[in-house]
Design a protein around this motif. Structure first.
Motif, mmCIF file in Angstrom:
data_model
loop_
_atom_site.group_PDB
_atom_site.id
_atom_site.type_symbol
_atom_site.label_atom_id
_atom_site.label_comp_id
_atom_site.label_asym_id
_atom_site.label_seq_id
_atom_site.Cartn_x
_atom_site.Cartn_y
_atom_site.Cartn_z
ATOM 1 N N THR A 111 0.821 -1.225 0.000
ATOM 2 C CA THR A 111 0.000 0.000 0.000
ATOM 3 C C THR A 111 0.851 1.269 0.000
ATOM 4 O O THR A 111 0.406 2.300 -0.499
ATOM 5 N N PHE A 168 -10.749 -0.228 10.965
ATOM 6 C CA PHE A 168 -10.874 -0.214 9.501
ATOM 7 C C PHE A 168 -11.300 -1.571 8.938
ATOM 8 O O PHE A 168 -11.241 -1.786 7.740
ATOM 9 N N ALA A 199 -8.889 -2.066 2.697
ATOM 10 C CA ALA A 199 -10.308 -2.413 2.846
ATOM 11 C C ALA A 199 -11.085 -2.091 1.575
ATOM 12 O O ALA A 199 -11.970 -2.847 1.154
ATOM 13 N N GLN A 200 -10.730 -0.977 0.948
ATOM 14 C CA GLN A 200 -11.407 -0.575 -0.287
ATOM 15 C C GLN A 200 -11.135 -1.578 -1.420
ATOM 16 O O GLN A 200 -12.040 -1.967 -2.157
ATOM 17 N N ILE A 201 -9.887 -2.012 -1.541
ATOM 18 C CA ILE A 201 -9.541 -2.991 -2.592
ATOM 19 C C ILE A 201 -10.263 -4.308 -2.327
ATOM 20 O O ILE A 201 -10.784 -4.945 -3.253
ATOM 21 N N ALA A 217 -7.324 1.731 5.213
ATOM 22 C CA ALA A 217 -8.525 2.123 4.461
ATOM 23 C C ALA A 217 -8.411 1.688 3.004
ATOM 24 O O ALA A 217 -9.371 1.180 2.413
ATOM 25 N N LEU A 218 -7.213 1.872 2.440
ATOM 26 C CA LEU A 218 -6.994 1.476 1.044
ATOM 27 C C LEU A 218 -7.149 -0.041 0.873
ATOM 28 O O LEU A 218 -7.795 -0.511 -0.065
ATOM 29 N N HIS A 225 -3.551 3.463 4.915
ATOM 30 C CA HIS A 225 -3.160 2.186 4.296
ATOM 31 C C HIS A 225 -4.211 1.110 4.587
ATOM 32 O O HIS A 225 -4.567 0.325 3.703
ATOM 33 N N ARG A 241 -13.123 -4.739 -0.722
ATOM 34 C CA ARG A 241 -14.555 -4.574 -0.951
ATOM 35 C C ARG A 241 -14.884 -4.678 -2.431
ATOM 36 O O ARG A 241 -15.790 -5.388 -2.841
ATOM 37 N N ARG A 242 -14.116 -3.978 -3.264
ATOM 38 C CA ARG A 242 -14.490 -3.969 -4.691
ATOM 39 C C ARG A 242 -14.172 -5.300 -5.373
ATOM 40 O O ARG A 242 -14.633 -5.549 -6.476
ATOM 41 N N ASN A 243 -13.368 -6.157 -4.688
ATOM 42 C CA ASN A 243 -13.087 -7.476 -5.242
ATOM 43 C C ASN A 243 -13.860 -8.588 -4.532
ATOM 44 O O ASN A 243 -13.600 -9.774 -4.773
ATOM 45 N N ASP A 288 -6.138 -5.408 -8.465
ATOM 46 C CA ASP A 288 -7.347 -6.018 -9.038
ATOM 47 C C ASP A 288 -6.985 -7.065 -10.091
ATOM 48 O O ASP A 288 -7.569 -8.158 -10.134
#
Ligand code: PLP
Length: 225
Positions: A132, A207, A182-184, A179-180, A177, A186-188, A147
């Protein structure tokens, strides 16, 4: 009076209980504690096993291979995680010993792991490690390539990808870091987040960490290698 130069060994069972209480107090009732036992000998690890702890992490295949087969024989239901970088030429050994491989970070390694899993008839869960902080010296796929690697691991190599792992830069606020990551995830559509160590696990839990990797707070300071 002279004081002994040798420090008293830590009370590993008490430390584990304290870490578990802190994890719960941070809202992490369902968070798994991966006890990172790297550099420590079996004498330091056994009290954790005797206290009923079963999830452990190591960062070197060779060291883990020397320590863990005997401990896995002596204690049932141990779940061993590889949390350190993995060279492709150690993939076979890693697949044989570990139950979770948290450091999948490149297509070549993913392909090799898939081959070794087919050969061994054993499928350790895989987490993709994301760098990250984009630190050149650190393992992990760059966030912008995460991704694509996750998709390749799943679709091309058929790996059992369950989640993501990160190790933020030591001198930065870890929150962005986490948060990032967690975001990756979630979208996967990935449910497992391995993030947070002794110094920052409470923040990681805020987080959404599902696994925290705790070494020093359980086993005490590490001896120099
Ligand atoms: C050593 C290590 C840990 C544990 O670190 P502490 O600060 O001792 O809790 C966690 N994750 C990884 C990848 C490690 O190498």
């Amino acid at each position: 009076m002279t004081q002994s130069a040798v420090e008293a060994p830590p009370d590993v069972a008490a430390n584990l209980a304290e870490v578990a209480a802190r994890v719960a107090a941070a809202g992490g009732e369902n968070v798994r504690i991966v006890a990172v036992s790297k550099t420590h000998g079996a004498d330091r690890i056994r009290p954790a096993l005797e206290a009923g702890h079963r999830i452990f992490g190591e960062n070197r295949v060779q060291e883990a291979t020397a320590k863990w087969p005997a401990l896995k024989d002596a204690f049932e239901r141990v779940e061993l995680h590889l949390v350190g970088p993995l060279q492709t030429n150690k993939a076979r050994e890693a697949v044989r010993l570990f139950d979770v491989i948290q450091s999948v970070d490149r297509p070549k390694l993913a392909r090799r792991l898939a081959d070794e899993m087919a050969r061994a008839g054993r499928r350790p869960a895989c987490y993709v490690q994301v760098n990250t902080g984009e630190e050149p010296q650190k393992a992990g796929v760059p966030p912008a390539e995460a991704d694509a690697l996750i998709a390749a691991c799943r679709d091309e190599y058929g790996l059992p990808v369950e989640g993501l792992m990160c190790l933020p830069p030591f001198d930065e606020d870890p929150a962005p870091h986490f948060a990032l990551l967690a975001q990756i995830a979630r979208r996967n559509g990935l449910g497992v987040l391995s993030m947070g160590m002794s110094a920052d696990f409470e923040i990681a839990i805020q987080f959404g960490a599902t696994h925290v990797r705790i070494g020093t707070a359980i086993f005490g300071p590490r001896p120099k290698r």
